[in-house]
Design an enzyme around this catalytic site. Structure first.
Site, mmCIF file in Angstrom:
data_model
loop_
_atom_site.group_PDB
_atom_site.id
_atom_site.type_symbol
_atom_site.label_atom_id
_atom_site.label_comp_id
_atom_site.label_asym_id
_atom_site.label_seq_id
_atom_site.Cartn_x
_atom_site.Cartn_y
_atom_site.Cartn_z
ATOM 1 C CG ASP A 171 -2.276 0.584 0.924
ATOM 2 O OD1 ASP A 171 -2.353 1.433 0.013
ATOM 3 O OD2 ASP A 171 -3.269 0.237 1.605
ATOM 4 C CG ASP A 224 3.470 6.171 -18.271
ATOM 5 O OD1 ASP A 224 2.488 5.669 -18.832
ATOM 6 O OD2 ASP A 224 3.781 7.383 -18.385
#
Ligand SMILES: *[C@@H]1O[C@H](CO)[C@@H](O)[C@H](O)[C@H]1NC(C)=O
Ligand SMILES: *[C@@H]1O[C@H](CO)[C@@H](O)[C@H](O)[C@H]1NC(C)=O
Ligand SMILES: *[C@@H]1O[C@H](CO)[C@@H](O)[C@H](O)[C@H]1NC(C)=O
Ligand SMILES: *[C@@H]1O[C@H](CO)[C@@H](O)[C@H](O)[C@H]1NC(C)=O
Ligand SMILES: *[C@@H]1O[C@H](CO)[C@@H](O)[C@H](O)[C@H]1NC(C)=O
Ligand SMILES: *[C@@H]1O[C@H](CO)[C@@H](O)[C@H](O)[C@H]1NC(C)=O
Ligand SMILES: *[C@@H]1O[C@H](CO)[C@@H](O)[C@H](O)[C@H]1NC(C)=O
Ligand SMILES: *[C@@H]1O[C@H](CO)[C@@H](O)[C@H](O)[C@H]1NC(C)=O
Length: 544
Positions: A159, A217
């Site tokens: 996380d 990306d």
């Protein structure tokens, strides 16, 4: 006869033609697609139980999944979420489990679930605290990786709470640094863990998407899946569970270009026991996630899961779609205020058609074959993946759907009708508006589902709307319009992982704005990033 009549299914021509004109940006190579060749399936307790987790829950869940058919259907991962650990590290800096919650310990629990045939996954955080306030991994990455390995863990959800920029980096760069570091640490392990990255979710809630796209990306380089947007509604959460599913569904449609075997977009958990959902809505949730080849991680109290839910969750045909080796994410052929139509190809050459009625009334929907990228002159055999029934399709598919229901068909394709033309909406993934061609005028409008908003993309990068078969998207360098197709450079476009549609003749990018529609290519700016129909191979993927 238009130049678009000469359509092929591969994008190689354009890749060769465009390779030298592409900007050298961003890398997106998959180091090891084999680490997770198809999306993960299993259980995570977060949405259902949040921090109320303990050994009993996981033991009972594993027992239930092993006996109710979920394990056999492929749900073979048991993953812990936040709150499993002690609030302090041990003296040597290692993490420790909470012995009240896990009296026999995590290695014991790992052994237990493995003895049943499951893999065992865990949760940590890239920052200095987890979202629940437990010790984060910042500065402890190596020892945490060793600890997880010694406990028999093979999957890590990392996380991104409590990450602050350091050493002059931007927040985006700090996340890249931390997740990149974890990637390096995992890569050095004897058996690298599957790496689920939550980083993009922390950039999905601003109106400027540039940083979000930038994070998207790089996540495929570092791990096998990424949580790209907000959490799905938890069991006791306020609000509409269906709206939450639709929010995450729509986010997933924005990022289809990133997915490929070995890397999966993760729109978050299935929540089949959420009391706010109808059976149609629960089935839709599963069918949409299956069509996306998204992770199928169930967050529910499985020992009490009704058999009607187990029944659709174990639908073999839909799980086969989810686990298809191409791992193509279904993309939007058409979208309007009530109905989304999605398509993708499957490894056996067949075509998947998923129809979602997100409107509030029952709808009868007619879908011409060309909208699906197929030939109107061919006949196809369609199997309804819910009930296995077969029908022969000529010219169009007709389906009647309840509100919030989803139909899924698999169309088998004969050899002579095997060609599939990338066909669908071209939409700005920040504004949601659809590229629209009306006589010679090109504009961006709310998606209305008409043929002037459904585009075909041929193998040389020529693009035209279904409404006007002999017209092609053209630029004179100052504006875009529809002109008679000639196949010249001002009608050729390349599409890259950046989401830009770049014109070969003008070396400028399609741009959503009031007038013009073309501009100097920027870096993943909101008005220049587009979603295209699947099957358009990313022109420069191999260049990175
Ligand atoms: C699921 O995980 C959350 C977060 O750690 C936790 O609060 C909750 O208690 C867990 N529930 C179960 C059933 O394990
Ligand atoms: C484990 O958690 C469940 C609720 O999630 C609770 O009912 C049960 O009593 C707990 N068991 C132990 C041993 O703490
Ligand atoms: C372990 O979990 C129990 C039950 O939730 C909690 O009361 C206790 O404070 C936790 N212990 C530590 C050291 O975090
Ligand atoms: C750290 O200490 C724990 C027990 O406190 C032990 O289980 C673990 O093996 C130790 N780790 C290292 C790397 O020494
Ligand atoms: C977490 O890290 C930030 C900076 O990286 C620091 O300012 C903060 O004090 C840290 N918090 C804790 C609890 O260590
Ligand atoms: C959007 O964010 C990017 C990256 O932070 C920044 O470079 C760009 O100027 C922003 N765009 C606008 C219109 O604010
Ligand atoms: C459907 O109903 C919901 C709530 O009743 C409303 O917010 C939404 O706008 C409606 N959708 C359509 C397409 O009419
Ligand atoms: C196309 O343009 C004409 C004239 O500008 C307009 O009347 C018509 O509504 C437009 N059609 C669509 C589908 O946008």
């Amino acid at each position: 006869m238009s130049c678009r009549m000469k359509l092929a299914t591969k994008w190689t021509l354009l890749a060769t033609a465009m390779a030298s004109t592409m900007p050298a940006q961003k890398v997106a190579t998959i180091e090891n697609p084999a680490r997770l060749p198809t999306p993960p399936m299993g259980f995570n307790n977060w949405s259902r139980l949040m921090c109320d987790l303990n050994e009993t829950l996981f033991v009972k869940t594993a027992d239930a999944m092993a006996s109710n058919g979920l394990l056999e259907a492929g749900y073979n991962r048991i993953n812990l979420d936040d709150c499993w650990m002690n609030d302090q590290r041990t003296e040597n800096g290692s993490l420790a489990w909470n012995t009240t919650k896990f009296p026999h310990g995590l290695p014991w629990l790992g052994q237990y679930v493995k003895s049943k045939g499951f893999n065992f996954g865990i949760y940590e955080d890239a920052g200095n605290l987890t979202c629940g306030g437990y010790p984060g991994s910042l500065g402890h990455e190596e020892i945490d990786a060793q600890t997880f390995a010694s406990w028999g863990i093979d999957y890590l959800k990392l996380d991104g709470c409590h990450v602050d920029p350091r050493h002059g980096r931007t927040l985006q760069e700090e996340y890249k640094y931390l997740y990149g570091h974890w990637h390096d640490v995992l890569g050095k392990m004897e058996r690298p863990l599957i790496f689920s990255e939550s980083a993009p979710a922390y950039f999905s809630t601003t109106s400027n998407f540039t940083d979000w796209y930038t994070v998207m990306d790089w996540v495929p380089q570092y791990g096998e899946l990424a949580r790209h947007s907000v959490d799905i509604l938890v069991y006791m959460g306020a609000g509409s569970a269906w709206d939450s599913i639709m929010t995450n569904y729509r986010f997933n449609t924005l990022v289809a270009r990133y997915q490929r075997p070995g890397y999966y977009n993760d729109p978050d958990f299935l929540i089949p026991d959420h009391p706010g959902l109808t059976l149609d809505e629960r089935r839709s949730h599963f069918a949409l996630w299956a069509s996306f080849s998204a992770p199928l991680l169930i967050s529910a109290y499985i020992p009490d899961l009704p058999s009607e839910d187990v029944a659709y969750l174990t639908n073999e045909a839909l799980i086969a779609v989810n686990q298809d080796s191409l791992a193509e994410q279904a993309t939007l052929a058409s979208r309007d205020s009530k109905v989304d139509i999605l398509t993708r190809s499957l490894a056996d050459g067949s075509r998947l058609v998923t129809v979602l009625n997100h409107g509030n009334e029952t709808s009868e929907i007619n879908i011409p074959l060309d909208v699906l990228g197929l030939s109107s002159h061919c006949t196809y055999q369609a199997r309804d993946l819910w009930d296995g029934s077969e029908q022969t399709i000529k010219r169009r598919i007709t389906v009647k759907l309840n509100t919030h229901a989803t139909a899924v068909y698999k169309l088998s394709v004969s050899r002579e009708c095997a060609a599939v033309i990338p066909t669908g909406i071209i939409f700005n993934t920040a504004s949601g508006n659809c590229l629209t061609g009306n006589t010679s005028t090109v504009s961006f409008e709310p998606c209305q589902g008409g043929r002037s908003q459904i585009w075909q993309v041929d193998s040389s990068g020529v693009i035209g709307p279904l409404s006007e078969r002999s017209q092609c998207l053209t630029t004179n360098g100052e504006s875009v319009s529809l002109q008679a197709c000639t196949g010249s450079h001002v009608q050729k476009w390349s599409y890259a992982i950046s989401g830009n549609l770049r014109n070969l003749g003008a070396d400028k990018c399609l741009t959503e704005r009031e007038t013009g529609g073309i501009g100097v290519c920027g870096f993943e700016a909101n008005h220049q990033v587009f979603g295209l129909p699947g099957g358009v191979q990313l022109a420069v993927l191999n260049k990175y």
